[in-house]
Design a protein around this motif. Structure first.
Motif, PDB file in Angstrom:
ATOM      1  N   VAL A  92       0.892  -1.106   0.111  1.00  0.00           N
ATOM      2  CA  VAL A  92       0.077   0.053  -0.027  1.00  0.00           C
ATOM      3  C   VAL A  92       0.958   1.351  -0.037  1.00  0.00           C
ATOM      4  CG1 VAL A  92      -1.732   1.249   1.223  1.00  0.00           C
ATOM      5  CG2 VAL A  92      -1.933  -1.244   1.082  1.00  0.00           C
ATOM      6  N   TYR A  93       0.681   2.045  -0.844  1.00  0.00           N
ATOM      7  CA  TYR A  93       1.553   3.341  -1.055  1.00  0.00           C
ATOM      8  C   TYR A  93       0.800   4.527  -0.257  1.00  0.00           C
ATOM      9  CZ  TYR A  93       4.916   0.961  -3.885  1.00  0.00           C
ATOM     10  OH  TYR A  93       5.900   0.205  -4.380  1.00  0.00           O
ATOM     11  N   TYR A  94       1.403   5.017   0.269  1.00  0.00           N
ATOM     12  CA  TYR A  94       0.658   6.323   1.016  1.00  0.00           C
ATOM     13  C   TYR A  94       1.354   7.650   0.801  1.00  0.00           C
ATOM     14  CZ  TYR A  94      -1.387   2.887   4.255  1.00  0.00           C
ATOM     15  OH  TYR A  94      -1.863   1.818   4.696  1.00  0.00           O
ATOM     16  N   CYS A  95       0.649   8.646   0.336  1.00  0.00           N
ATOM     17  CA  CYS A  95       1.304   9.976   0.295  1.00  0.00           C
ATOM     18  C   CYS A  95       1.395  10.593   1.380  1.00  0.00           C
ATOM     19  CB  CYS A  95       0.208  10.702  -0.735  1.00  0.00           C
ATOM     20  SG  CYS A  95       0.980  12.255  -0.985  1.00  0.00           S
ATOM     21  N   ASN A  96       2.268  11.404   1.781  1.00  0.00           N
ATOM     22  CA  ASN A  96       2.608  12.268   2.786  1.00  0.00           C
ATOM     23  C   ASN A  96       3.031  13.710   2.555  1.00  0.00           C
ATOM     24  OD1 ASN A  96       5.366  13.205   4.757  1.00  0.00           O
ATOM     25  ND2 ASN A  96       3.514  12.384   6.028  1.00  0.00           N
ATOM     26  N   GLY A  97       2.476  14.615   3.265  1.00  0.00           N
ATOM     27  CA  GLY A  97       2.843  15.876   2.981  1.00  0.00           C
ATOM     28  C   GLY A  97       3.269  16.509   4.473  1.00  0.00           C
ATOM     29  N   ARG A  98       4.230  17.373   4.272  1.00  0.00           N
ATOM     30  CA  ARG A  98       4.460  18.292   5.517  1.00  0.00           C
ATOM     31  C   ARG A  98       3.901  19.940   4.915  1.00  0.00           C
ATOM     32  NH1 ARG A  98       9.421  17.373   9.228  1.00  0.00           N
ATOM     33  NH2 ARG A  98       8.132  15.602   9.779  1.00  0.00           N
ATOM     34  N   GLY A 104       1.457  25.979  12.678  1.00  0.00           N
ATOM     35  CA  GLY A 104       2.653  25.487  12.551  1.00  0.00           C
ATOM     36  C   GLY A 104       2.667  24.544  11.436  1.00  0.00           C
ATOM     37  N   SER A 105       3.869  23.743  11.666  1.00  0.00           N
ATOM     38  CA  SER A 105       3.904  22.538  10.699  1.00  0.00           C
ATOM     39  C   SER A 105       3.112  21.073  10.811  1.00  0.00           C
ATOM     40  CB  SER A 105       5.468  22.130  10.749  1.00  0.00           C
ATOM     41  OG  SER A 105       5.839  20.819   9.711  1.00  0.00           O
ATOM     42  N   ARG A 106       2.406  20.719   9.960  1.00  0.00           N
ATOM     43  CA  ARG A 106       1.629  19.601  10.087  1.00  0.00           C
ATOM     44  C   ARG A 106       1.813  18.611   9.138  1.00  0.00           C
ATOM     45  NH1 ARG A 106      -4.407  19.935   9.865  1.00  0.00           N
ATOM     46  NH2 ARG A 106      -3.983  17.805  10.623  1.00  0.00           N
ATOM     47  N   ASP A 107       1.876  17.203   9.491  1.00  0.00           N
ATOM     48  CA  ASP A 107       2.116  16.124   8.607  1.00  0.00           C
ATOM     49  C   ASP A 107       1.089  15.470   8.436  1.00  0.00           C
ATOM     50  OD1 ASP A 107       5.575  14.913  10.300  1.00  0.00           O
ATOM     51  OD2 ASP A 107       4.860  15.894   8.297  1.00  0.00           O
ATOM     52  N   VAL A 108       0.582  15.320   7.175  1.00  0.00           N
ATOM     53  CA  VAL A 108      -0.769  14.634   6.606  1.00  0.00           C
ATOM     54  C   VAL A 108      -0.477  13.516   6.027  1.00  0.00           C
ATOM     55  CG1 VAL A 108      -2.798  15.263   5.345  1.00  0.00           C
ATOM     56  CG2 VAL A 108      -1.765  16.871   6.669  1.00  0.00           C
ATOM     57  N   TRP A 109      -1.189  12.442   6.122  1.00  0.00           N
ATOM     58  CA  TRP A 109      -1.289  11.242   5.259  1.00  0.00           C
ATOM     59  C   TRP A 109      -2.500  11.138   4.473  1.00  0.00           C
ATOM     60  CZ3 TRP A 109       3.090   8.278   5.291  1.00  0.00           C
ATOM     61  CH2 TRP A 109       3.954   8.391   6.190  1.00  0.00           C
ATOM     62  N   GLY A 110      -2.205  10.432   3.207  1.00  0.00           N
ATOM     63  CA  GLY A 110      -3.230  10.081   2.311  1.00  0.00           C
ATOM     64  C   GLY A 110      -3.896   8.749   2.753  1.00  0.00           C
ATOM     65  N   GLN A 111      -4.729   8.519   2.073  1.00  0.00           N
ATOM     66  CA  GLN A 111      -5.543   7.075   2.791  1.00  0.00           C
ATOM     67  C   GLN A 111      -4.829   5.764   2.279  1.00  0.00           C
ATOM     68  OE1 GLN A 111      -6.554   8.894   0.128  1.00  0.00           O
ATOM     69  NE2 GLN A 111      -7.193   7.882  -1.739  1.00  0.00           N
ATOM     70  N   GLY A 112      -4.058   6.108   1.186  1.00  0.00           N
ATOM     71  CA  GLY A 112      -3.272   4.727   0.765  1.00  0.00           C
ATOM     72  C   GLY A 112      -3.879   4.380  -0.314  1.00  0.00           C
ATOM     73  N   THR A 113      -3.002   3.546  -1.406  1.00  0.00           N
ATOM     74  CA  THR A 113      -3.432   3.212  -2.620  1.00  0.00           C
ATOM     75  C   THR A 113      -2.606   1.874  -2.931  1.00  0.00           C
ATOM     76  OG1 THR A 113      -4.091   3.477  -5.043  1.00  0.00           O
ATOM     77  CG2 THR A 113      -2.009   4.325  -4.143  1.00  0.00           C
ATOM     78  N   GLN A 114      -3.513   0.724  -3.223  1.00  0.00           N
ATOM     79  CA  GLN A 114      -2.861  -0.610  -3.084  1.00  0.00           C
ATOM     80  C   GLN A 114      -2.127  -0.519  -4.600  1.00  0.00           C
ATOM     81  OE1 GLN A 114      -2.764  -3.274  -0.916  1.00  0.00           O
ATOM     82  NE2 GLN A 114      -1.342  -4.071  -2.611  1.00  0.00           N
TER      83      GLN A 114
END
Length: 119
Positions: A92-98, A104-114
């Motif tokens: 499962v591949y997850y996108c991440n963004g800072r 302030g700074s925030r880390d966010v994750w996507g839902q994932g794609t297989q």
């Protein structure tokens, strides 16, 4: 609220290619980094590729020369072009963004794609 929406996963034969996309939306001041991580069953989530705001990139050794991360800053979108896929790339591949926000700074994750690579 910042959101990441991924697309492009699927089933591909070994040796084939896939392109993943991840679009950021919501309220943020800046994008510090965007990248892709992956998690195979029973394993930890590991970095695949990362691109910084200045354009510098970082890749896992296992994907160097096969995967390319790129971005379209006008669309707040990052892409992962994956070539010469093999069964070890199944995960499962997850996108991440800072992101820089007013709070302030925030880390966010996507839902994932297989991504499944068949041999």
């Amino acid at each position: 609220q910042v959101q990441l929406v991924e697309s492009g996963g699927g089933l591909v034969q070994a040796g084939g290619s896939l392109t993943l996309s991840c679009a950021a939306s919501g309220r943020f001041l800046s994008i510090v980094t965007m990248g892709w991580y992956r998690q195979a069953p029973g394993k930890q989530r590991d970095l695949v590729a990362l691109i910084a705001n200045g354009g510098s990139t970082n890749y896992a050794e296992s994907v160097k020369g096969r995967f390319t991360i790129s971005r379209d800053a006008s669309k707040n979108t990052v892409y992962l072009q994956m070539n010469s896929l093999n069964s070890q790339d199944t995960a499962v591949y997850y996108c991440n963004g800072r992101f820089g926000t007013l709070l302030g700074s925030r880390d966010v994750w996507g839902q994932g794609t297989q991504v499944t690579v068949s041999s």
